[in-house]
Design an enzyme around this catalytic site. Structure first.
Site, mmCIF file in Angstrom:
data_model
loop_
_atom_site.group_PDB
_atom_site.id
_atom_site.type_symbol
_atom_site.label_atom_id
_atom_site.label_comp_id
_atom_site.label_asym_id
_atom_site.label_seq_id
_atom_site.Cartn_x
_atom_site.Cartn_y
_atom_site.Cartn_z
ATOM 1 N N ARG A 136 -45.810 19.758 18.039
ATOM 2 C CA ARG A 136 -47.074 19.989 18.731
ATOM 3 C C ARG A 136 -47.869 21.175 18.162
ATOM 4 O O ARG A 136 -49.083 21.150 18.104
ATOM 5 C CB ARG A 136 -46.770 20.231 20.213
ATOM 6 C CG ARG A 136 -47.906 19.801 21.119
ATOM 7 C CD ARG A 136 -47.781 20.464 22.451
ATOM 8 N NE ARG A 136 -46.486 20.206 23.073
ATOM 9 C CZ ARG A 136 -46.300 19.330 24.045
ATOM 10 N NH1 ARG A 136 -47.304 18.634 24.504
ATOM 11 N NH2 ARG A 136 -45.118 19.159 24.582
ATOM 12 N N GLU B 42 -14.753 30.735 20.856
ATOM 13 C CA GLU B 42 -15.938 31.437 20.350
ATOM 14 C C GLU B 42 -15.971 32.822 20.960
ATOM 15 O O GLU B 42 -15.708 32.981 22.153
ATOM 16 C CB GLU B 42 -17.213 30.694 20.757
ATOM 17 C CG GLU B 42 -17.353 29.350 20.085
ATOM 18 C CD GLU B 42 -18.676 28.689 20.447
ATOM 19 O OE1 GLU B 42 -19.654 28.963 19.744
ATOM 20 O OE2 GLU B 42 -18.716 27.940 21.423
ATOM 21 N N HIS C 284 -17.627 17.304 20.156
ATOM 22 C CA HIS C 284 -16.903 17.894 19.029
ATOM 23 C C HIS C 284 -15.377 17.762 19.155
ATOM 24 O O HIS C 284 -14.703 17.343 18.231
ATOM 25 C CB HIS C 284 -17.242 19.380 18.883
ATOM 26 C CG HIS C 284 -18.723 19.665 18.828
ATOM 27 N ND1 HIS C 284 -19.612 18.820 18.232
ATOM 28 C CD2 HIS C 284 -19.457 20.707 19.303
ATOM 29 C CE1 HIS C 284 -20.840 19.339 18.315
ATOM 30 N NE2 HIS C 284 -20.771 20.471 18.972
ATOM 31 N N LYS D 181 -27.630 15.982 18.846
ATOM 32 C CA LYS D 181 -26.909 16.103 20.111
ATOM 33 C C LYS D 181 -27.821 16.816 21.117
ATOM 34 O O LYS D 181 -28.680 17.557 20.663
ATOM 35 C CB LYS D 181 -25.614 16.816 19.790
ATOM 36 C CG LYS D 181 -25.334 18.103 20.557
ATOM 37 C CD LYS D 181 -24.019 18.688 20.226
ATOM 38 C CE LYS D 181 -23.462 19.347 21.441
ATOM 39 N NZ LYS D 181 -23.857 20.695 21.705
ATOM 40 N N ASP E 240 -20.878 20.403 26.358
ATOM 41 C CA ASP E 240 -21.324 21.089 25.144
ATOM 42 C C ASP E 240 -20.321 20.939 23.997
ATOM 43 O O ASP E 240 -20.716 20.843 22.838
ATOM 44 C CB ASP E 240 -21.517 22.583 25.470
ATOM 45 C CG ASP E 240 -22.216 23.341 24.366
ATOM 46 O OD1 ASP E 240 -23.277 22.876 23.919
ATOM 47 O OD2 ASP E 240 -21.690 24.400 23.936
ATOM 48 N N LYS F 47 -16.314 30.242 25.657
ATOM 49 C CA LYS F 47 -17.216 31.285 25.158
ATOM 50 C C LYS F 47 -16.629 32.634 25.562
ATOM 51 O O LYS F 47 -15.909 32.726 26.567
ATOM 52 C CB LYS F 47 -18.587 31.149 25.815
ATOM 53 C CG LYS F 47 -19.253 29.790 25.573
ATOM 54 C CD LYS F 47 -20.241 29.846 24.447
ATOM 55 C CE LYS F 47 -20.970 28.534 24.269
ATOM 56 N NZ LYS F 47 -21.323 28.282 22.866
ATOM 57 N N ASP G 161 -22.910 14.502 14.971
ATOM 58 C CA ASP G 161 -22.008 15.474 15.592
ATOM 59 C C ASP G 161 -21.633 16.395 14.445
ATOM 60 O O ASP G 161 -20.915 15.973 13.532
ATOM 61 C CB ASP G 161 -20.765 14.799 16.171
ATOM 62 C CG ASP G 161 -19.877 15.805 16.883
ATOM 63 O OD1 ASP G 161 -19.623 16.874 16.305
ATOM 64 O OD2 ASP G 161 -19.458 15.535 18.022
ATOM 65 N N HIS G 162 -22.129 17.617 14.466
ATOM 66 C CA HIS G 162 -21.992 18.416 13.241
ATOM 67 C C HIS G 162 -20.531 18.722 12.920
ATOM 68 O O HIS G 162 -20.206 19.091 11.799
ATOM 69 C CB HIS G 162 -22.869 19.678 13.283
ATOM 70 C CG HIS G 162 -22.313 20.795 14.105
ATOM 71 N ND1 HIS G 162 -22.423 20.868 15.463
ATOM 72 C CD2 HIS G 162 -21.626 21.909 13.739
ATOM 73 C CE1 HIS G 162 -21.850 21.971 15.900
ATOM 74 N NE2 HIS G 162 -21.351 22.624 14.869
HETATM 75 C C1 BG6 Z 1 -22.879 23.436 19.453
HETATM 76 C C2 BG6 Z 1 -22.863 23.966 20.859
HETATM 77 O O1 BG6 Z 1 -22.968 22.036 19.450
HETATM 78 O O2 BG6 Z 1 -21.689 23.829 18.799
HETATM 79 C C3 BG6 Z 1 -22.726 25.474 20.858
HETATM 80 O O3 BG6 Z 1 -24.047 23.600 21.532
HETATM 81 C C4 BG6 Z 1 -21.504 25.881 20.069
HETATM 82 O O4 BG6 Z 1 -22.645 25.986 22.183
HETATM 83 C C5 BG6 Z 1 -21.517 25.229 18.696
HETATM 84 O O5 BG6 Z 1 -21.533 27.278 19.942
HETATM 85 C C6 BG6 Z 1 -20.222 25.488 17.957
HETATM 86 O O6 BG6 Z 1 -20.372 25.059 16.644
HETATM 87 P P1 BG6 Z 1 -19.603 25.775 15.473
HETATM 88 O O7 BG6 Z 1 -19.928 24.971 14.270
HETATM 89 O O8 BG6 Z 1 -20.083 27.185 15.410
HETATM 90 O O9 BG6 Z 1 -18.151 25.711 15.861
#
Ligand code: BG6
Length: 490
Positions: free
Chosen positions: A46, A216, A240, A148, A235, A340, A177-178
């Protein structure tokens, strides 16, 4: 082997994901000569911006150590189109701009549309693209990448799948999904299926349990508004961590091709034993971080974070135990843990093997045996570690645990590509292997949905506080059977 010439359209081009992940990854691909000569990125969102202003807005995010000339050359490939993404009437403009770029740059009609917008637009954009015929190309391909979260629950995921399939074919849809883009996650397939030594013991006869942890040290980092509606289950676990379970748990695919591999992941998800309502209290432990002092610094609790409801019951920690009901895994507990504000950032898979059937060695009258473990370190110190017992030199037969440890960092000539580099390149090559298929996403939701429902319907199900900087609530330790505990990596 480079992809065909194409134009990559990024919806949500002024957003954080574009700047922090997508642009740096594509620039890396460009600098590494992995992209075709004729290639363009068209940012759309936008915000009113010119091509030049768009280029400037991403300049600070380009890889710092790369050749400046190559980065400048990359910037030249960026264009921008202001667009009210939600508004179907605006898509004529987009189509015209694509035609113009196609002509000017001599690129065939190959388009990739990347949805990096707020999720509420994931169903709207494909419909709008279709309204001007941009969902199918006569002189090329059209692919759609969906970021996602894919749905917020089973129902919305099913609805979104339906919406996408109204306009695009499953072969055109790339759900990201990374985690699957991580080198070490893919390596699980290679470690398992290219070696003769692992697969024969990769089953209930030899494995006592499987543990997957993703810790994390950061908190919600300015994403409180999003996270409070999400929580660790949505999340991290539904996507993941269950993808990691799929990689650890799958049967050998017949061939290393997208559908063969994705069929096996789906079967794992279909074999997850649903948790009965009365098991949820004991088998799924939720936690939320509380204010504490870490290294002499006062750290906020989750409920004090910006965007978070001061009475929030959203979980920032989750540990759970479940089973996969199939021939290979019957009776083997799987444990997942994520959170977290834990003491460190680490993701790893621990395969814990059964002890020897008879303990030969004694130390001071006590039987000695070693716990054999294979630890697949997903990040940050990517590698693989095998723990086993050897004889301590000297008299007698004392058993000493030792490590065989491989670190990717020891391969000095190898730079691990980021997840987005790998995934974007795969989509450009038309390879869906590391992207989620619609049926698997729904199967993963089907497993977690009853747990989310139980939490919502039953406020007496506890959410335990844990001090920020700790390993989560004590109750998570009690999940593990016997005297044992989780592996606590440092
Ligand atoms: C994301 C989540 O998909 O993955 C985040 O939304 C999370 O909350 C992150 O921190 C973790 O990814 P990575 O690659 O740092 O383990």
């Amino acid at each position: 082997n480079t992809p065909e010439s194409h134009i990559l359209v990024i919806f949500g081009a002024s957003g954080d994901l574009t700047k922090r992940k997508l642009i740096p990854a594509i620039c890396k691909l460009h600098n590494g000569k992995r992209l075709p000569e004729k290639f363009a990125i068209l940012g759309a969102s936008r915000t009113e911006m010119t091509d030049e202003e768009f280029r400037e807005s991403v300049t600070d995010f380009l890889p710092k150590d790369d050749d400046q000339c190559k980065c400048d050359e990359f910037l030249e490939k960026l264009y921008y189109q202001p667009l009210g993404t939600a508004d179907a009437d605006e898509y004529g403009k987009l189509k015209d701009r694509l035609e113009e770029l196609k002509e000017k740059l001599d690129i065939p009609g190959n388009y990739i549309f990347y949805l990096s917008t707020p999720p509420k637009l994931y169903g709207v954009i494909p419909a709008n693209l279709a309204s001007v015929g941009l969902n199918q190309q006569e002189d090329g391909y059209t692919r759609l990448i969906v970021e996602k979260p894919f749905g917020n629950n089973l129902e919305t995921a099913q609805k979104l799948n339906k919406e996408l399939l109204n306009y695009f074919d499953e072969k055109q849809i790339y759900r990201i999904d990374h985690y699957l883009g991580k080198e070490t996650v893919q390596n699980m397939l290679v470690a398992r299926f290219s070696n003769g030594i692992f697969e024969p013991i990769w089953n209930r006869n030899f494995i006592e349990r499987v543990e997957i942890s993703s810790a994390e040290s950061l908190g919600v980092e300015g994403r409180g508004g999003y996270y409070d509606q999400s929580g660790a289950m949505r999340d991290m676990v539904q996507n993941h961590l269950l993808q990691l379970v799929g990689m650890v748990g799958m049967e050998p695919p017949v061939v290393a091709e997208a559908d063969a591999i994705r069929n096996e992941t789906l079967k794992v998800f279909q074999s997850l034993r649903p948790l009965e309502p009365e098991e949820i209290r004991s088998n799924v432990i939720r936690g939320q971080y509380m204010e504490s002092r870490i290294k002499n610094e006062q750290v906020k609790g989750y409920r004090g974070e910006k965007g978070v409801d001061p009475e929030s019951r959203t979980e920032t920690f989750l540990a759970m135990k479940f089973y996969i009901d199939n021939w290979r895994w019957a009776g083997v507990p799987f444990y997942l843990r994520t959170g977290k504000k834990l003491p460190t950032r680490v993701t790893e898979v621990v395969i814990k093997f059964r002890p020897t059937p008879h303990h030969l060695f004694q130390e001071d009258g006590v039987t000695a045996h070693v716990t054999n473990q294979l630890i697949i370190r997903i990040q940050p110190d990517e590698g693989i570690l095998l723990k086993f017992g050897l004889k301590e030199p000297g008299a007698g037969f004392r058993v000493q645990p030792v490590n065989m440890d491989f670190h990717y960092s020891d391969l000095s000539d190898v730079e691990l590509p980021t997840a987005y580099e790998r995934l974007l390149l795969d989509c450009m090559m038309g390879d869906q292997t590391l992207y989620l298929r619609g049926d698997a996403v729904e199967a993963a939701w089907r497993f977690v949905q009853p747990i989310l429902n139980a939490w919502e319907e039953n406020p007496s199900l506890p959410i335990y506080g844990y001090p920020a900087g700790s390993w989560g609530p004590q109750e998570a330790d009690d999940l593990i059977e016997g005297e044992d505990t989780w592996r606590y990596p440092c």
